[in-house]
Design an enzyme around this catalytic site. Structure first.
Site, PDB file in Angstrom:
ATOM      1  N   SER B  95      -7.840  -1.177   6.195  1.00  0.00           N
ATOM      2  CA  SER B  95      -7.110  -0.138   6.913  1.00  0.00           C
ATOM      3  C   SER B  95      -6.693  -0.636   8.305  1.00  0.00           C
ATOM      4  O   SER B  95      -6.054  -1.675   8.404  1.00  0.00           O
ATOM      5  CB  SER B  95      -8.003   1.112   6.974  1.00  0.00           C
ATOM      6  OG  SER B  95      -7.253   2.231   7.309  1.00  0.00           O
ATOM      7  N   ASP B 217      -2.503   5.775  -2.915  1.00  0.00           N
ATOM      8  CA  ASP B 217      -3.210   5.825  -1.637  1.00  0.00           C
ATOM      9  C   ASP B 217      -2.348   6.613  -0.665  1.00  0.00           C
ATOM     10  O   ASP B 217      -1.262   6.171  -0.303  1.00  0.00           O
ATOM     11  CB  ASP B 217      -3.463   4.392  -1.124  1.00  0.00           C
ATOM     12  CG  ASP B 217      -4.183   4.380   0.223  1.00  0.00           C
ATOM     13  OD1 ASP B 217      -4.380   5.459   0.812  1.00  0.00           O
ATOM     14  OD2 ASP B 217      -4.533   3.279   0.682  1.00  0.00           O
ATOM     15  N   HIS B 245      -8.141   5.396  -0.574  1.00  0.00           N
ATOM     16  CA  HIS B 245      -7.883   4.425   0.488  1.00  0.00           C
ATOM     17  C   HIS B 245      -9.014   3.403   0.605  1.00  0.00           C
ATOM     18  O   HIS B 245      -8.950   2.516   1.435  1.00  0.00           O
ATOM     19  CB  HIS B 245      -7.718   5.185   1.811  1.00  0.00           C
ATOM     20  CG  HIS B 245      -7.244   4.333   2.946  1.00  0.00           C
ATOM     21  ND1 HIS B 245      -6.127   3.528   2.858  1.00  0.00           N
ATOM     22  CD2 HIS B 245      -7.744   4.164   4.190  1.00  0.00           C
ATOM     23  CE1 HIS B 245      -5.965   2.902   4.017  1.00  0.00           C
ATOM     24  NE2 HIS B 245      -6.937   3.259   4.841  1.00  0.00           N
TER      25      HIS B 245
END
Lengths: 409, 269
Positions: B95, B217, B245
């Site tokens: 991320s 996602d 995610h």
């Protein structure tokens, strides 16, 4: 059995009457529970949902089961929170409790809810599905928002107060110290609280072509009252020195002025050292007087430390005819005169011991800084202070004056 | 500042093994990697850490100035790599940490042998033709969600969050501190994370890279993963059959296999 006119049933009779009343089936308990229930697969796909939640959301069962995931029901902010916090928490710990989320109803309205989820596992401990309860939290959320709003308001007010305090504090200290030929001047000021104006003060200022006045002191109290007294003290000292530069006369004038204040209940005492500096060849002659203040030190270039005591000097502002005592010293290049407030000597270590409890400690420490110059002495003492007490609880001011060696001028 | 305690750095695996640095994303801490990282500890030097403000990092090291942009976090990564004197390291960032890795590798490519970007997004907010997936208003809503969910957080939690490595009741504290953080820091990190724009930094990356993208996602959609892949010269893209995610939690075997394959080819080439 009868008590005060009421028939009291035997326990077995009561249980029978409960059964008649509670004709709930398990199905009915699930579907019409006073909270929303749903079960999802591990990837979030909705597998089962109760009637209560469908009613709240305005969906039909077939709109959701096998078609939507739990995250689809959340607001965008809630989706982000779901992905970054809720889903990892559920994976790692098998449960997530009391999450505040907003569900979006079929007609686009927001429904604030509190969500608790647990992972159901099989006998081998492998996760099978997720069970979720949903509680209507409209009123609670409104109340929490009000709390948040109040907290932010309080934080803003505190920032405003701190800005005001630091502005006021700056007006009570010299914006910058003057340039005096051949003299290094350094100061350190630590305010114990960013919410309150401190009571320590100092200044260095020209008196005439080759004489300089300086002072450092500590007024009784803190906050606005102390700021008023500090302001009065500073201006009185500077004005008094214009008329008569004798340090004892200056302190006597301050004593009279503080005694004239008519503000019952407000503090009107201070301790202060006032002095004069006059260049003499490469040296500086110092004469000073003290009113109840901790004794200044002279750190000689060779490591000797003179403590400039003024026995009998009284608190300023307390007595009508206060007695002040003068002393003098000669500063040769490499020497440093140090004035400080009791924030330094009364700083307490974790075990409660004060730095100045042993009167020899400060002079002994100061001897270690001999020959380093005024700036370095002030910095070293500030380090000593923070090493002694993690969070010094009192205001502290340190002022140092030291003739530079002729070659460094 | 001791980077070991600042970032609660933990190192496992053989001293001489190729360094593999795992960097967690917004919301959690290094425990996020516990289904993936151990698989590499047999023959890699596995480095895990918490970003300042997360997990068991030293909260007193947090500085709003330093951490007002992802560069501050990237500087921390480089300081950890310097402290451990890592060379030819493969950095695995999830991320927001994918972009932190990009920035760190651009600042000092000499320490990096490769980048594995898990669910990367160079910009979350839509901009012209670019679809990050969110509007600025959505991000504000996330910040509100954070505020509502941190009401239960109190100063009393702080000691449990602060790293005390020598304390034995680790498991217990892990549960207590996981996903917990000071609300003010979380809010600040969320803002920095979701309002950053690192699209132009992608072209500056010189080390080999792998993009791991989940099939579904909502935070970093497949189109965003493809954008990153196109902008990173010579990068590979692997689409994982996973949703959400966090493939390292929801599909750890696939994630591990994809990283292992990237490492295998990097060491044979």
């Amino acid at each position: 059995m009868s008590v005060a006119g009421h028939q009291v049933e035997e326990p077995e009779d009561r249980e029978a009457s409960f059964s008649a009343l509670l004709e709930d089936s398990m199905e009915d308990l699930y579907d019409n529970a006073p909270c929303g229930y749903l079960s999802t697969l591990l990837d979030g796909e909705i597998a089962k949902v109760n009637a209560t939640l469908l009613t709240w959301l305005g969906y039909r069962r077939e709109d959701l089961v096998g078609r939507r995931s739990f995250a689809d029901l959340l607001s965008v902010g809630g989706k982000l929170y779901h992905e970054t916090h809720y889903a990892p928490m559920l994976r790692m710990h098998g449960e997530a409790r009391e999450l505040a989320l907003d569900l979006v109803t079929a007609d686009g309205h927001r429904l604030p809810v509190l969500v608790t989820a647990t992972v159901k596992k099989n006998q081998d401990g492998d996760p099978l599905l997720v069970r979720i309860t949903v509680f209507d939290a409209r009123e609670r959320r409104a109340y929490e928002r009000e709390l948040l709003r109040a907290r932010r308001e309080a934080e803003r007010e505190r920032e405003r107060l701190q800005r005001l305090t630091s502005t006021l504090q700056r007006t009570l200290l010299p914006a910058e110290l003057p340039e005096v030929l051949g003299l290094e001047i350094a100061a350190h000021y630590h305010a114990a609280s960013s919410d309150q104006v401190g009571g320590d003060f100092y200044d260095v200022f020209p008196l005439d072509a080759d004489r300089w006045g300086f002072f450092l002191g500590d007024v009784c109290g803190k906050g606005p009252q102390a700021a008023v007294l500090t302001s009065l003290t500073r201006y009185t000292l500077r004005a008094a020195a214009v008329h008569d530069t004798d340090p004892v006369a200056v302190l006597s004038t301050l004593n009279s002025v503080l005694r004239q204040r008519h503000d019952p209940g407000a503090p009107r005492f201070c301790t202060v050292v006032f002095g004069l500096l006059q260049p003499d060849g490469d040296d500086f002659a110092v004469s000073l007087a003290s009113g109840g203040h901790p004794p200044p030190l002279v750190i000689r270039a060779d490591g000797e430390v003179d403590v400039l005591t003024t026995p009998g000097g009284q608190l300023v502002g307390a007595l009508p005819d206060a007695h002040f005592v003068a002393t003098s010293a000669r500063l040769t290049p490499g020497d440093v005169l140090v004035l400080y407030t009791d924030g330094l000597t009364e700083a307490r270590r974790a075990d409660g011991l004060m730095l100045g409890e042993d009167e020899e400690r400060l002079p002994a420490l100061a001897a270690g800084f001999a020959g380093t110059g005024a700036r370095a002495v002030v910095d070293s003492l500030a380090e000593v202070l923070t090493a002694w007490a993690d969070e010094p609880s009192d205001d502290t001011a340190i002022l140092a004056l030291g003739p530079r060696p002729p070659e460094a001028r | 500042m001791d980077v070991w305690s600042r970032n609660h750095v933990t190192v496992t695996g053989p001293e001489g093994g190729r360094p593999l640095v795992f960097s967690h994303g917004f919301g959690c801490d290094q425990n996020m990697w516990r289904l993936v990282a151990p698989a590499f500890a047999a023959d890699h030097r596995v480095v895990l850490f918490d970003h300042v403000g997360a997990g068991r990092s030293d909260l007193s090291a947090w500085d709003p100035e330093r951490y007002s942009s992802l560069e501050g976090y990237a500087a921390d990564v480089l300081e950890i790599m310097a402290e451990l004197d890592l060379r030819d390291a493969v950095f695995v960032g999830h991320s927001v940490s994918a972009m932190i890795g990009v920035l760190a590798s651009v600042a000092d490519p000499s320490r990096f042998g490769g980048l594995v970007l898990v669910g990367p997004s160079p910009r979350y907010v839509d901009d012209g033709d670019y679809r990050g997936g969110f509007s600025a208003a959505d991000i504000e809503e996330l910040l509100d969600s954070l505020d509502s969910n941190y009401l239960g957080w109190s100063a009393a939690m702080a000691p449990a969050i602060m790293g005390v490595p020598e304390r034995p009741e680790l498991g217990q504290e892990l549960t207590e501190s996981f996903c917990r953080t000071d609300p003010a820091i979380a809010r600040h990190f969320a803002r920095v994370t979701f309002l950053s724009d690192n699209r132009d930094d992608l072209a500056a990356v010189t080390v080999p890279s792998l993009v791991l993208q989940c099939r579904e996602d909502i935070i970093a959609a497949p189109a965003v993963g493809e954008f990153v892949h196109r902008r990173l010269r010579g990068s590979e893209l692997v689409l994982l059959d996973a949703t959400g995610h966090c493939p390292h939690l929801s599909a750890p075997e696939q994630t591990t296999a994809a990283i292992a394959e990237f490492l295998r080819r990097r060491s044979s080439s």
